[in-house]
Design a protein around this motif. Structure first.
Motif, PDB file in Angstrom:
ATOM      1  N   LYS A   1       0.813  -1.207   0.000  1.00  0.00           N
ATOM      2  CA  LYS A   1       0.000   0.000   0.000  1.00  0.00           C
ATOM      3  C   LYS A   1       0.856   1.270   0.000  1.00  0.00           C
ATOM      4  O   LYS A   1       0.653   2.168  -0.814  1.00  0.00           O
ATOM      5  CB  LYS A   1      -0.898  -0.033   1.239  1.00  0.00           C
ATOM      6  N   THR A   2       1.830   1.308   0.922  1.00  0.00           N
ATOM      7  CA  THR A   2       2.658   2.506   1.050  1.00  0.00           C
ATOM      8  C   THR A   2       3.380   2.833  -0.238  1.00  0.00           C
ATOM      9  O   THR A   2       3.435   3.980  -0.673  1.00  0.00           O
ATOM     10  CB  THR A   2       3.690   2.301   2.160  1.00  0.00           C
TER      11      THR A   2
ATOM     12  N   LEU B   1       1.137   4.381  -2.667  1.00  0.00           N
ATOM     13  CA  LEU B   1       0.858   5.776  -2.323  1.00  0.00           C
ATOM     14  C   LEU B   1       2.014   6.672  -2.753  1.00  0.00           C
ATOM     15  O   LEU B   1       1.824   7.738  -3.334  1.00  0.00           O
ATOM     16  CB  LEU B   1       0.632   5.912  -0.814  1.00  0.00           C
TER      17      LEU B   1
ATOM     18  N   PHE C   1       1.988   9.656  -5.449  1.00  0.00           N
ATOM     19  CA  PHE C   1       2.464  10.981  -5.057  1.00  0.00           C
ATOM     20  C   PHE C   1       3.486  11.489  -6.076  1.00  0.00           C
ATOM     21  O   PHE C   1       3.438  12.634  -6.515  1.00  0.00           O
ATOM     22  CB  PHE C   1       3.093  10.908  -3.660  1.00  0.00           C
TER      23      PHE C   1
ATOM     24  N   ASP D   1       9.342  16.442   0.059  1.00  0.00           N
ATOM     25  CA  ASP D   1       8.459  15.487   0.728  1.00  0.00           C
ATOM     26  C   ASP D   1       8.694  14.063   0.229  1.00  0.00           C
ATOM     27  O   ASP D   1       8.683  13.110   1.001  1.00  0.00           O
ATOM     28  CB  ASP D   1       6.989  15.868   0.483  1.00  0.00           C
TER      29      ASP D   1
ATOM     30  N   SER E   1      11.583  12.710   2.016  1.00  0.00           N
ATOM     31  CA  SER E   1      11.216  12.376   3.397  1.00  0.00           C
ATOM     32  C   SER E   1      10.468  11.053   3.478  1.00  0.00           C
ATOM     33  O   SER E   1      10.750  10.213   4.328  1.00  0.00           O
ATOM     34  CB  SER E   1      10.310  13.460   3.987  1.00  0.00           C
ATOM     35  N   LEU E   2       9.495  10.894   2.585  1.00  0.00           N
ATOM     36  CA  LEU E   2       8.674   9.682   2.621  1.00  0.00           C
ATOM     37  C   LEU E   2       9.556   8.446   2.445  1.00  0.00           C
ATOM     38  O   LEU E   2       9.359   7.434   3.114  1.00  0.00           O
ATOM     39  CB  LEU E   2       7.600   9.728   1.529  1.00  0.00           C
TER      40      LEU E   2
ATOM     41  N   TYR F   1       9.778   6.514   5.745  1.00  0.00           N
ATOM     42  CA  TYR F   1       8.611   5.628   5.804  1.00  0.00           C
ATOM     43  C   TYR F   1       8.568   4.507   4.773  1.00  0.00           C
ATOM     44  O   TYR F   1       7.567   3.824   4.661  1.00  0.00           O
ATOM     45  CB  TYR F   1       7.333   6.477   5.688  1.00  0.00           C
TER      46      TYR F   1
ATOM     47  N   LEU G   1       7.162  15.558  10.853  1.00  0.00           N
ATOM     48  CA  LEU G   1       7.154  14.560   9.790  1.00  0.00           C
ATOM     49  C   LEU G   1       8.133  14.877   8.667  1.00  0.00           C
ATOM     50  O   LEU G   1       8.373  14.036   7.819  1.00  0.00           O
ATOM     51  CB  LEU G   1       5.740  14.442   9.205  1.00  0.00           C
ATOM     52  N   SER G   2       8.695  16.074   8.650  1.00  0.00           N
ATOM     53  CA  SER G   2       9.465  16.578   7.493  1.00  0.00           C
ATOM     54  C   SER G   2       8.665  16.472   6.204  1.00  0.00           C
ATOM     55  O   SER G   2       9.185  16.045   5.182  1.00  0.00           O
ATOM     56  CB  SER G   2      10.801  15.873   7.282  1.00  0.00           C
ATOM     57  N   ILE G   3       7.396  16.796   6.277  1.00  0.00           N
ATOM     58  CA  ILE G   3       6.562  16.807   5.080  1.00  0.00           C
ATOM     59  C   ILE G   3       5.867  18.158   5.003  1.00  0.00           C
ATOM     60  O   ILE G   3       5.226  18.573   5.958  1.00  0.00           O
ATOM     61  CB  ILE G   3       5.514  15.674   5.118  1.00  0.00           C
ATOM     62  N   LYS G   4       6.021  18.833   3.884  1.00  0.00           N
ATOM     63  CA  LYS G   4       5.531  20.204   3.807  1.00  0.00           C
ATOM     64  C   LYS G   4       4.228  20.363   3.043  1.00  0.00           C
ATOM     65  O   LYS G   4       3.452  21.257   3.318  1.00  0.00           O
ATOM     66  CB  LYS G   4       6.578  21.094   3.127  1.00  0.00           C
TER      67      LYS G   4
ATOM     68  N   VAL H   1      -0.349  11.315   1.913  1.00  0.00           N
ATOM     69  CA  VAL H   1       0.296  10.003   1.809  1.00  0.00           C
ATOM     70  C   VAL H   1       0.582   9.458   3.202  1.00  0.00           C
ATOM     71  O   VAL H   1       0.284   8.302   3.514  1.00  0.00           O
ATOM     72  CB  VAL H   1       1.615  10.104   1.000  1.00  0.00           C
TER      73      VAL H   1
ATOM     74  N   MET I   1      -1.087   6.150   4.768  1.00  0.00           N
ATOM     75  CA  MET I   1      -0.124   5.113   5.140  1.00  0.00           C
ATOM     76  C   MET I   1      -0.367   4.626   6.566  1.00  0.00           C
ATOM     77  O   MET I   1      -0.224   3.449   6.864  1.00  0.00           O
ATOM     78  CB  MET I   1       1.268   5.758   5.085  1.00  0.00           C
TER      79      MET I   1
END
Lengths: 247, 203
Positions: A112-113, A116, A120, A184, A187-188, A192, B179-182, B189, B193
């Motif tokens: 799933k991740t 995503l 993105f 981003d 980062s993801l 993650y 989160l370091s997400i802007k 996401v 997740m």
């Protein structure tokens, strides 16, 4: 290091191999031989002042092109920027997409991740393409017609009133959101990305390549917007001032 | 470690630029995003547009524009201003800065001053409470995140959760830091997740 015409191009590349895609945009590819920058430029009919200011801007964040270096025609800059655009959209982005699809395949499709993240990135690509498209269909044609009109004005005093309404400053602030999305994306992946695969070693290897490609793309794009901000925009501002004054 | 603090430097002297860069590199958690030499057109707008957390300024680089630029920057909430000041800096200039780096200071002192100005936690998350807290979102932050990714504006979130718009904005800033997400789509996401929202809830 300040790059100058007397240096051997090979030494420059030894010093900063990130410049390889940049010289490619001037139709110089690896295997270019032993010549100095000056010799290679003469041989291939490349405007050396422009070549040097691009190399230096790309190589050194602190570099600031001197005014006399801005003497080359604006169409040269646009030609360069267009080539850079197609490098991003025809090479870099497909490479990254390929790596993502490899990861998805390795993890057996139901991750799933990963899906995503992949969506993105696709959204990012769409936005990025729109941004490039705007530059190519609106901004560059405006600049080129300004250059043409400027020559005509000098010749016979005719001024195009349409051109007077537009200004390069409206487009200066436009890069923001695309940059943030790329951040981003990193980062993801760093924080993650799930490790769910039968072949973890391969998965890790590909994730690392993916991350590296994203960093490279980000660096490329930063240099690209620096070239726009330091070379293109001031040049066009000068042209506008010249065009709109003493009608 | 929390998210990176973005720093912008306004300095026209090359040796000082390089020195400051050297200091920033020593502190993990700080990132030098851009350097201006102070003579740029519309400098103030450019600085604010970059949304920095910290701006380090040498008043000399701004020349006559110092007062007008610094006044505008002081109105921006959430930007920490640090002056690069010599011993001989006149009072009317030095008084504009709550934080400053003394040009005469040694490395150790400068690092300490820089760390204090940027907030110790941003650089060294030392005490345990902030360390654990800075990793996970609070219950309230999760509530807010849920509404953000549904596409609500700050005002709508404030109305719905009975908060002031300032509180909502502070929460959003903290969420992005942790989160370091802007971007909103990046947050989406993350939320999907972690099953904070369901795909069917999305508009």
């Amino acid at each position: 290091m300040l790059i100058v015409g007397e240096m051997k191009l090979a030494d420059v590349i030894h010093h900063d191999y990130n410049l390889v895609p940049v010289i490619n945009r001037f139709d110089i590819s690896l295997g270019f031989g032993d010549g100095t920058i000056k010799e290679i430029c003469e041989e291939r009919n490349v405007n050396i002042e422009f070549f040097l200011s691009i190399l230096n801007t790309f190589h050194d964040v602190q570099y600031f092109p001197k005014d006399y270096l801005k003497s080359f025609p604006v169409s040269l800059i646009i030609n360069y920027l267009r080539k850079a655009h197609s490098y991003y959209s025809d090479e870099k982005i497909p490479e990254i997409k390929l790596l993502i699809s490899k990861l998805i395949r390795l993890s057996g499709k139901k991750n799933k991740t990963l899906n995503l993240i992949s969506n993105f990135f696709n959204d990012y690509c769409k936005e990025f393409a729109t941004h490039l498209m705007r530059e190519e269909t609106v901004v560059y044609p405006y600049i080129l017609s300004l250059e043409k009109a400027l020559a005509e004005k000098n010749e016979n005093g005719i001024v195009d009133t349409e051109l007077m309404k537009y200004s390069i400053t409206t487009y200066e602030a436009d890069h923001e959101d695309v940059e943030e999305k790329l951040f981003d994306m990193k980062s993801l992946i760093i924080k993650y990305l799930p490790l769910e695969s039968s072949d973890n070693l391969m998965f890790e290897e590909i994730s690392y390549s993916l991350l590296r490609e994203l960093f490279v793309l980000e660096k490329e794009l930063n240099e690209h917007s620096r070239i726009e901000d330091l070379i293109l925009v001031p040049k066009v501002e000068g042209m506008e001032k010249h065009y709109k004054s003493d009608r | 470690m929390g998210a990176l603090m973005n720093i912008i430097l306004v300095e026209n002297n090359f040796l000082l630029r390089s020195g400051i860069e050297g200091l920033i590199i020593e502190l993990p958690g700080l990132l030098l995003k851009e350097v201006f030499d102070g003579k740029e057109k519309n400098l103030c707008r450019k600085l604010i547009n970059k949304k920095p957390d910290v701006i380090i300024i040498n008043p000399n680089a701004l020349g006559d524009n110092f007062i007008s630029i610094i006044s505008k920057l002081q109105e921006e909430a959430g930007i920490i201003l640090i002056g690069l000041l010599g011993n001989d800096c006149p009072e009317n200039i030095s008084s504009r800065f709550k934080n400053h780096l003394p040009l005469e200071g040694n490395k150790h002192l400068l690092l300490e001053k820089l760390r204090d100005a940027c907030g110790k936690d941003a650089v060294y998350p030392t005490n345990k409470k902030t360390q654990a807290g800075s990793r996970l979102l609070s219950v309230r932050e999760i509530d807010i995140l849920r509404e953000v990714v549904k596409g609500l504006t700050n005002q709508e979130i404030a109305d719905k959760l009975f908060l002031s718009i300032h509180t909502v904005m502070t929460h959003r800033k903290n969420i992005s830091k942790k989160l370091s997400i802007k971007t909103v789509s990046g947050l989406m996401v993350y939320a999907l997740m972690n099953n904070i929202v369901d795909i069917n809830e999305m508009g």
